[in-house]
Design an enzyme around this catalytic site. Structure first.
Site, PDB file in Angstrom:
ATOM      1  N   GLN A 387       0.825  -1.200   0.000  1.00 17.24           N
ATOM      2  CA  GLN A 387       0.000   0.000   0.000  1.00 17.24           C
ATOM      3  C   GLN A 387       0.858   1.247   0.000  1.00 17.24           C
ATOM      4  O   GLN A 387       0.548   2.232  -0.677  1.00 17.24           O
ATOM      5  CB  GLN A 387      -0.944   0.010   1.210  1.00 17.24           C
ATOM      6  CG  GLN A 387      -2.014   1.089   1.160  1.00 17.24           C
ATOM      7  CD  GLN A 387      -2.992   0.895   0.021  1.00 17.24           C
ATOM      8  OE1 GLN A 387      -3.336  -0.234  -0.335  1.00 17.24           O
ATOM      9  NE2 GLN A 387      -3.438   1.980  -0.587  1.00 17.24           N
ATOM     10  N   SER A 422      -6.345   1.852   4.096  1.00 14.21           N
ATOM     11  CA  SER A 422      -6.924   1.156   2.949  1.00 14.21           C
ATOM     12  C   SER A 422      -7.695  -0.081   3.393  1.00 14.21           C
ATOM     13  O   SER A 422      -7.209  -0.874   4.208  1.00 14.21           O
ATOM     14  CB  SER A 422      -5.820   0.738   1.972  1.00 14.21           C
ATOM     15  OG  SER A 422      -6.341  -0.123   0.968  1.00 14.21           O
ATOM     16  N   HIS A 424      -8.112  -2.571   1.562  1.00 16.60           N
ATOM     17  CA  HIS A 424      -7.376  -3.726   1.050  1.00 16.60           C
ATOM     18  C   HIS A 424      -6.483  -4.329   2.134  1.00 16.60           C
ATOM     19  O   HIS A 424      -6.295  -5.550   2.178  1.00 16.60           O
ATOM     20  CB  HIS A 424      -6.526  -3.322  -0.155  1.00 16.60           C
ATOM     21  CG  HIS A 424      -7.326  -3.074  -1.393  1.00 16.60           C
ATOM     22  ND1 HIS A 424      -7.879  -4.083  -2.149  1.00 16.60           N
ATOM     23  CD2 HIS A 424      -7.682  -1.914  -2.010  1.00 16.60           C
ATOM     24  CE1 HIS A 424      -8.520  -3.574  -3.188  1.00 16.60           C
ATOM     25  NE2 HIS A 424      -8.422  -2.243  -3.125  1.00 16.60           N
ATOM     26  N   ASP A 431     -10.795  -5.505  -5.908  1.00 24.23           N
ATOM     27  CA  ASP A 431     -11.024  -4.759  -7.138  1.00 24.23           C
ATOM     28  C   ASP A 431     -11.356  -5.779  -8.217  1.00 24.23           C
ATOM     29  O   ASP A 431     -10.564  -6.692  -8.510  1.00 24.23           O
ATOM     30  CB  ASP A 431      -9.777  -3.970  -7.530  1.00 24.23           C
ATOM     31  CG  ASP A 431      -9.497  -2.822  -6.572  1.00 24.23           C
ATOM     32  OD1 ASP A 431     -10.423  -2.436  -5.830  1.00 24.23           O
ATOM     33  OD2 ASP A 431      -8.353  -2.312  -6.546  1.00 24.23           O
ATOM     34  N   GLU A 479     -14.761   4.830  -7.877  1.00 26.18           N
ATOM     35  CA  GLU A 479     -14.084   3.603  -8.294  1.00 26.18           C
ATOM     36  C   GLU A 479     -15.137   2.534  -8.602  1.00 26.18           C
ATOM     37  O   GLU A 479     -15.581   1.806  -7.709  1.00 26.18           O
ATOM     38  CB  GLU A 479     -13.134   3.091  -7.209  1.00 26.18           C
ATOM     39  CG  GLU A 479     -11.956   4.012  -6.949  1.00 26.18           C
ATOM     40  CD  GLU A 479     -10.922   3.406  -6.006  1.00 26.18           C
ATOM     41  OE1 GLU A 479     -11.172   2.302  -5.477  1.00 26.18           O
ATOM     42  OE2 GLU A 479      -9.876   4.033  -5.802  1.00 26.18           O
ATOM     43  N   HIS A 482     -14.296  -1.231  -7.118  1.00 32.33           N
ATOM     44  CA  HIS A 482     -13.897  -1.545  -5.738  1.00 32.33           C
ATOM     45  C   HIS A 482     -15.117  -2.032  -4.948  1.00 32.33           C
ATOM     46  O   HIS A 482     -16.041  -1.267  -4.659  1.00 32.33           O
ATOM     47  CB  HIS A 482     -13.306  -0.288  -5.076  1.00 32.33           C
ATOM     48  CG  HIS A 482     -12.791  -0.520  -3.687  1.00 32.33           C
ATOM     49  ND1 HIS A 482     -11.454  -0.486  -3.375  1.00 32.33           N
ATOM     50  CD2 HIS A 482     -13.420  -0.778  -2.515  1.00 32.33           C
ATOM     51  CE1 HIS A 482     -11.285  -0.709  -2.082  1.00 32.33           C
ATOM     52  NE2 HIS A 482     -12.485  -0.893  -1.545  1.00 32.33           N
TER      53      HIS A 482
END
Length: 507
Positions: A387, A422, A424, A431, A479, A482
């Protein structure tokens, strides 16, 4: 029927009313008086589960007639009927008696039972039963030419109404104003000590904190009494037949809790997840918690929900809101320093996802493929270093434009989160792109895969995390690839309402 507004009166300056069509009252007929010896209830509240007295509401002609009728020492001969009073109406006899006596009239054929009385009219109606007096200074706003000037002056001389200011004769009279006047006219003075000890009747909108509480008790509770030292002392009272059952009540969309030990609803209290207003309305800390309360009470129906049951429900609901799948991660809410993922599971292409999310993600991808689409995960779990690398890389163009590192980092974070902020890194996001168009740009939204995912993702517990219109709340640009796992219940509400996770968790 005309609409009225009224001002709340302090107990220092009180009351009156009048229909300008009538002249001053005649002297009372022989033997026709109001009973001041028997302290009956002459005005009561509503008959709902948690009754209201409505002290500041305008007094209607029907209620005024019933008040006076209930206090008559001798029934009057009925000689009149009214076209606008249904046969068998609760106020029919009272209205016809008052009309026959000439105490209350509106027209030759109509009584207008639902109209509000003015202050002058009420005083004039009451003065019909008492000798008129004139030994007082008139109110500044009641000229001698006013049709009810004599009745208003007499009321002041008798002490029914007080004050040196204006009387506002043509304003509507409130129920509590009428009660105070009538109590004074009958010499009924509430026994505050007895009432404080016994709390004889419950009204949701009348509490000991109100200046008129004792006056309402005097008017609405039948009681026996004697005089001691010139003061009225209650010796007994007729108990309320069916006091409310302890528990929660849902009335007009609001929740209340009746406490049988206090003989009142909870007011001005705060608990961990609940708060009660001065008027007793109960609220949870968040809208979604409050809705769970409403649903719980509705489901139980007449079986009252206890305070303990409600607090247990809210504790469970709050715990669900703090569950792992609903953790809020954004620029203002970084991952806790001690954050760990219980386990990661690898996808077919090597990307990893939180093991608890893996089954839902796999099912969603499989169903999309079965529907003829070609979804592809191009990013999922990321380490801190990964990241950090992506964020630093995104800062490059801004640094080359002359941005300071701080400003460049801030600008880059709109597209690539700073490390620690994040989703993630929590293993909760993936994604997903169309394998035929593996490009992360706005055009992705037009791909068949994305259209299918946006329509169906909530069924699997996922949301489109960064919608096009929510950047001011999420802090991240649009996005359309996402997807974040939040669980099916939350996902379906978020996607159906078109809100973002920040909004959902703040409610």
């Amino acid at each position: 029927m005309p609409k009225y507004t009224f001002r709340f009166l302090l107990p220092a300056v009180l009351l009156a009313g009048g229909l300008s069509a009538f002249a001053a009252p005649e002297p009372p007929a022989a033997g026709l008086t109001l009973d001041s010896s028997r302290h009956i209830a002459y005005l009561s509240g509503s008959d709902e589960a948690l009754p209201l007295f409505s002290p500041t509401a305008p007094l209607t002609r029907a209620h005024a007639a019933q008040m006076l009728h209930s206090l008559l020492t001798t029934p009057a001969e009925i000689t009149i009927s009214y076209a606008d009073i249904p046969s068998g109406a609760w106020y029919e006899q009272a209205a016809r008696e008052m009309g026959s006596l000439g105490v209350m009239q509106a027209g030759e054929t109509d009584f207008c039972p639902n109209e509000a009385l003015t202050r002058a009219e009420f005083v004039r109606c009451l003065s019909y039963f008492f000798p008129l007096r004139s030994d007082a200074e008139p109110f500044s706003d009641v000229p001698e030419t006013h049709p009810d000037a004599a009745a208003i002056l007499s009321a002041k001389a008798c002490g029914w109404v007080q004050g040196d200011g204006g009387f506002r004769p043509d304003d509507p009279i409130s129920r509590i104003e009428a009660v105070v006047i009538l109590n004074r006219a009958l010499g009924r003075v509430p026994d505050r000590d007895y009432i404080s000890r016994s709390a004889p009747v419950f009204y949701r909108d009348v509490t000991p904190a109100n200046w008129y509480y004792y006056e309402v008790m005097e008017a609405s509770v039948p009681h026996e009494y004697h005089h001691l030292g010139g003061a009225e002392r209650w010796t007994s009272h007729a108990a309320q037949a069916t006091p409310p059952t302890e528990g929660f009540y849902l009335i007009d969309g609001y929740l209340y809790y009746y406490d049988s030990a206090r003989k009142d609803i909870l007011r001005n209290e705060s608990r961990e997840l609940l708060s009660f207003s001065a008027s007793g309305q109960c609220f949870a800390a968040k809208t979604r918690l409050h809705q769970k309360m409403v649903d719980f009470v509705t489901e139980r129906g007449q079986a009252r929900v206890t305070l303990t049951e409600m607090e247990h429900l809210l504790a469970e609901a709050a715990a669900e809101m703090d569950a792992w799948n609903l953790i809020l991660i954004n620029g203002s809410n970084p991952l806790p320093e001690d954050f760990t993922i219980p386990g990661l599971t690898a996808l077919d292409n090597g990307y990893q996802i939180d093991s608890r999310v893996y089954p839902a993600l796999q099912t969603m991808l499989a169903d999309a493929r079965a529907a003829g689409y070609s979804p592809m995960v191009c990013s999922a779990y990321r380490t801190w270093d990964k990241q950090s690398y992506l964020h630093q890389n995104r800062m490059g163009p801004y640094l080359r434009k002359g941005y300071s590192r701080e400003k460049a980092s801030e600008a880059a974070a709109f597209w690539v989160a700073r490390p620690g902020t994040s989703e993630h890194q929590a293993g909760l996001a993936a994604d997903i792109v169309d394998s035929a168009y593996p490009v992360l740009n706005k055009s992705q939204e037009r791909r068949p895969v994305q259209k299918w995912l946006m329509e169906h993702c909530a069924e699997y517990g996922f949301i489109l995390r960064y919608p096009t219109t929510k950047s001011s709340l999420t802090g991240v640009g649009y996005e359309p690839w996402h997807y974040r796992y939040v669980g099916t219940e939350a996902a379906q509400e978020i996607m159906s309402r078109g809100i973002c996770l920040e909004e959902y968790l703040s409610e």
